[in-house]
Write a protein that holds these residues in place. Structure first.
Motif, PDB file in Angstrom:
ATOM      1  N   GLY A 188       0.818  -1.205   0.000  1.00  0.00           N
ATOM      2  CA  GLY A 188       0.000   0.000   0.000  1.00  0.00           C
ATOM      3  C   GLY A 188       0.848   1.249   0.000  1.00  0.00           C
ATOM      4  O   GLY A 188       1.939   1.269  -0.581  1.00  0.00           O
ATOM      5  N   ASN A 189       0.335   2.248   0.709  1.00  0.00           N
ATOM      6  CA  ASN A 189       1.020   3.546   0.691  1.00  0.00           C
ATOM      7  C   ASN A 189       1.942   3.760   1.888  1.00  0.00           C
ATOM      8  O   ASN A 189       2.362   4.878   2.145  1.00  0.00           O
ATOM      9  N   ARG A 190       2.260   2.710   2.613  1.00  0.00           N
ATOM     10  CA  ARG A 190       3.140   2.831   3.769  1.00  0.00           C
ATOM     11  C   ARG A 190       4.586   3.043   3.320  1.00  0.00           C
ATOM     12  O   ARG A 190       5.174   2.197   2.650  1.00  0.00           O
ATOM     13  N   TYR A 191       5.127   4.168   3.722  1.00  0.00           N
ATOM     14  CA  TYR A 191       6.492   4.541   3.306  1.00  0.00           C
ATOM     15  C   TYR A 191       7.509   3.516   3.767  1.00  0.00           C
ATOM     16  O   TYR A 191       8.403   3.116   3.025  1.00  0.00           O
ATOM     17  N   GLU A 192       7.377   3.022   4.997  1.00  0.00           N
ATOM     18  CA  GLU A 192       8.354   2.093   5.549  1.00  0.00           C
ATOM     19  C   GLU A 192       8.391   0.780   4.767  1.00  0.00           C
ATOM     20  O   GLU A 192       9.462   0.210   4.532  1.00  0.00           O
ATOM     21  N   SER A 193       7.211   0.291   4.373  1.00  0.00           N
ATOM     22  CA  SER A 193       7.144  -0.959   3.615  1.00  0.00           C
ATOM     23  C   SER A 193       7.777  -0.784   2.238  1.00  0.00           C
ATOM     24  O   SER A 193       8.503  -1.653   1.738  1.00  0.00           O
ATOM     25  N   GLN A 194       7.485   0.335   1.604  1.00  0.00           N
ATOM     26  CA  GLN A 194       8.069   0.601   0.277  1.00  0.00           C
ATOM     27  C   GLN A 194       9.588   0.680   0.387  1.00  0.00           C
ATOM     28  O   GLN A 194      10.315   0.100  -0.430  1.00  0.00           O
ATOM     29  N   ILE A 217      11.105   7.876  -2.471  1.00  0.00           N
ATOM     30  CA  ILE A 217      10.971   6.470  -2.862  1.00  0.00           C
ATOM     31  C   ILE A 217      11.267   6.313  -4.346  1.00  0.00           C
ATOM     32  O   ILE A 217      11.934   5.357  -4.781  1.00  0.00           O
ATOM     33  N   THR A 218      10.780   7.246  -5.138  1.00  0.00           N
ATOM     34  CA  THR A 218      11.019   7.176  -6.593  1.00  0.00           C
ATOM     35  C   THR A 218      12.510   7.215  -6.889  1.00  0.00           C
ATOM     36  O   THR A 218      13.030   6.430  -7.685  1.00  0.00           O
ATOM     37  N   LYS A 219      13.219   8.153  -6.239  1.00  0.00           N
ATOM     38  CA  LYS A 219      14.660   8.291  -6.461  1.00  0.00           C
ATOM     39  C   LYS A 219      15.398   7.038  -5.991  1.00  0.00           C
ATOM     40  O   LYS A 219      16.298   6.536  -6.683  1.00  0.00           O
ATOM     41  N   LEU A 220      15.003   6.523  -4.850  1.00  0.00           N
ATOM     42  CA  LEU A 220      15.652   5.337  -4.309  1.00  0.00           C
ATOM     43  C   LEU A 220      15.428   4.131  -5.215  1.00  0.00           C
ATOM     44  O   LEU A 220      16.336   3.324  -5.438  1.00  0.00           O
ATOM     45  N   ALA A 221      14.222   4.012  -5.749  1.00  0.00           N
ATOM     46  CA  ALA A 221      13.911   2.893  -6.662  1.00  0.00           C
ATOM     47  C   ALA A 221      14.764   2.983  -7.924  1.00  0.00           C
ATOM     48  O   ALA A 221      15.272   1.969  -8.431  1.00  0.00           O
ATOM     49  N   GLN A 222      14.925   4.185  -8.440  1.00  0.00           N
ATOM     50  CA  GLN A 222      15.755   4.363  -9.637  1.00  0.00           C
ATOM     51  C   GLN A 222      17.199   3.955  -9.362  1.00  0.00           C
ATOM     52  O   GLN A 222      17.829   3.282 -10.181  1.00  0.00           O
ATOM     53  N   ASN A 223      17.693   4.332  -8.205  1.00  0.00           N
ATOM     54  CA  ASN A 223      19.085   4.012  -7.853  1.00  0.00           C
ATOM     55  C   ASN A 223      19.287   2.513  -7.625  1.00  0.00           C
ATOM     56  O   ASN A 223      20.398   1.995  -7.815  1.00  0.00           O
ATOM     57  N   ASN A 224      18.243   1.813  -7.193  1.00  0.00           N
ATOM     58  CA  ASN A 224      18.363   0.388  -6.871  1.00  0.00           C
ATOM     59  C   ASN A 224      17.776  -0.514  -7.984  1.00  0.00           C
ATOM     60  O   ASN A 224      17.575  -1.706  -7.767  1.00  0.00           O
ATOM     61  N   ASN A 225      17.494   0.098  -9.131  1.00  0.00           N
ATOM     62  CA  ASN A 225      16.957  -0.667 -10.285  1.00  0.00           C
ATOM     63  C   ASN A 225      15.693  -1.434  -9.909  1.00  0.00           C
ATOM     64  O   ASN A 225      15.520  -2.612 -10.242  1.00  0.00           O
TER      65      ASN A 225
END
Length: 549
Positions: A188-194, A217-225
């Protein structure tokens, strides 16, 4: 479905048979506007080839069998799909088109496999493997489309090749124990889970309920593929739908596919279809391209081929499978034969020397102009059948018709006839089989079936050379056909005579009786005899009838 009407002559066609078929098909097209196609039931001879080339007319295509084929039934034009589409899209297409089987084709429209409603049901009901998406090499775009989502981070062309699908329902501390590299995590929208999922090297997180994804989260996802897909569905619905993103190639049948072709005969495939549990069967062209689907129900609407017969009305002389076809018309100048029809037909039979003469009359009766090439064909047929008016079958109507047609075609009869017969009589280089079947017909008298072939030549020397080839071949032809007797006419056009070769028990005696010849006669020469239809066949028929009474 095939809506053409075929106009066809007898097997082992002569010039009249071919030319009349072409001319009558053209006439019917002009009168009705329908699709009438001239066909041939055998190889054309040298004479006919000369005529067609002389007037620039294409040789009709060969039709060996007129039994009902797959092409004669209503083929359902179910569009072939790509093996990479999702189960959801395949299911939607099935519902939209009310079909239970989808053909799977490549980019050149070659059949690669089939998937059925049953296959899709099994994929949903029988699969409990949370790694099924990656085992099936599911593309990212399939998941995005299935979840009606938005790809926030990542490339939609990428394929998920490892990991499992799981729901992040626990707290982050517990999630660290079961999230593995490459997993697809629904949350869901829980920041910690994402954040936890990304840090544990998940390959994709699916954010439900249309929740916004923070820039962090978007930036972190991009950095971690790690891909991010945002879907408007809730977690339960997204979890329920995600397996429908699997490409259909994973569940399709691609081995030992049962298919038919356009050219297959209905009677041949009916039994095969009855033995299989399949609802639908793919149809391919002879070149291997997919063109549609049929079911057992389609066979009920099979449409018989529609035929017009010219220059014959006997089953023994007709193309194979005629009993399964619908005969619409018969145009002929021979005796009435053994042919039967299911329905009343238009039947025109006149005691003339040539079918082409009847066709020409029908052009005149309908007020249709005879074009020069067609006039040339019709005139050639008359000259051939009447041996340039020498045959006893020739009437004044035949002669007048030929002269009128010659005028339209721009030919001089005597000179043209010499060229035509010379082309047709150049037979010494041909094999005995080619000579024998150039003009061969079977006849039935009571319980007796016999065959009679004929060759016309301008010179006796050529006939003698042909005879040397045919005499030893006659025995083979006799056994091949299984007839009671076999005869062959060597006809000299110039002196209006015929030598008859014979084979079979009682063949010699039949000739002696039919033509009142001496008992010591071995070689049968008949002066003034040139017509099979009017001089040979009636005499043989009458003698056979008398012998059986």
């Amino acid at each position: 479905m095939n809506n053409e009407i075929y106009v066809i002559g007898h097997v082992n066609p002569d010039t009249d048979s071919i030319c009349s078929a072409i001319a009558y098909a053209r006439l019917k097209q002009k009168i009705t506007g329908g699709e009438y196609k001239a066909k041939r039931a055998g190889q054309i001879n040298s004479e006919t080839k000369f005529v067609l080339e002389r007037f620039g007319v294409k040789t009709p295509s060969y039709l060996s069998d007129v039994r009902t084929q797959v092409r004669d039934i209503e083929i359902r034009r179910t569009k072939g799909v790509n093996q990479g589409i999702s189960l959801k899209i395949a299911w939607a297409y099935m519902k939209e088109n009310n079909v239970v089987t989808l053909p799977i084709v490549d980019n050149k429209n070659h059949l690669e496999g089939l998937i059925t409603v049953g296959d899709i049901a099994k994929s949903y009901m029988d699969v409990y493997d949370n790694r099924i998406l990656t085992k099936a090499q599911t593309p990212c775009i399939n998941i995005v489309e299935t979840l009606e989502g938005e790809l926030v981070v990542g490339n939609e062309e990428d394929v998920f090749a490892e990991g499992k699908v799981l729901i992040a329902a626990a707290n982050p501390d517990l999630m660290e124990n079961y999230i593995e590299q490459g997993d697809i995590v629904i949350l869901g929208n829980r920041y910690e889970s994402q954040l936890c999922a990304i840090e544990m090297n998940a390959s994709c997180i699916v954010v439900c309920d249309g929740a916004n994804v923070s820039k962090t989260i978007t930036k972190l996802a991009q950095n971690n593929n790690c891909k991010i897909i945002k879907t408007p569905y809730d977690t339960f619905t997204a979890t329920r739908l995600i397996n429908q993103s699997i490409p259909i190639r994973y569940f399709m049948t691609d081995q030992e596919l049962l298919y038919f072709t356009n050219d297959d005969f209905i009677e041949d495939i009916r039994g095969i279809m009855a033995k299989k549990r399949h609802r639908d069967f793919p149809i391919l062209t002879k070149d291997g391209y997919y063109c549609g689907m049929i079911s057992r129900r389609n066979l009920l609407g099979a449409k018989r081929k529609q035929m017009i017969l010219v220059d014959h009305n006997e089953k023994s002389q007709a193309v194979d499978g005629l009993e399964d076809a619908e005969i619409l018309e018969i145009i002929d100048h021979h005796r009435l034969g053994s042919l039967e029809t299911m329905n009343p037909v238009f039947f025109r039979n006149q005691p003339l020397g040539c079918t082409a003469t009847i066709i020409y009359q029908m052009y005149l009766e309908n007020g249709i102009e005879v074009e020069p090439p067609i006039a040339g064909l019709l005139c050639s047929a008359i000259l051939s059948d009447t041996l340039v008016y020498r045959s006893p079958t020739c009437t004044e109507i035949d002669r007048a018709s030929a002269e009128a047609l010659a005028n339209i075609a721009g030919i001089e009869v005597e000179q043209y006839a010499k060229e035509m017969f010379a082309a047709g009589s150049n037979l010494t280089s041909k094999s005995p089989e080619e000579i024998f079947y150039q003009d061969f017909k079977k006849f039935i008298a009571g319980d007796v079936t016999f065959g009679v072939g004929q060759i016309n030549s301008m010179t006796q020397d050529e006939l003698e050379a042909i005879k040397e080839k045919l005499v030893p071949y006659m025995q083979k032809a006799y056994h091949d056909h299984g007839v009671a007797m076999l005869f062959f006419m060597l006809t000299n056009i110039m002196d209006s005579s015929t030598e008859l070769l014979y084979q079979g028990n009682g063949a010699r005696e039949l000739l002696l009786n039919a033509f009142s010849l001496g008992k010591d006669t071995d070689e049968v020469y008949l002066s003034g005899v040139v017509s099979r239809k009017k001089q040979i066949i009636p005499a043989l028929m009458q003698t056979l009838v008398q012998d059986n009474n």
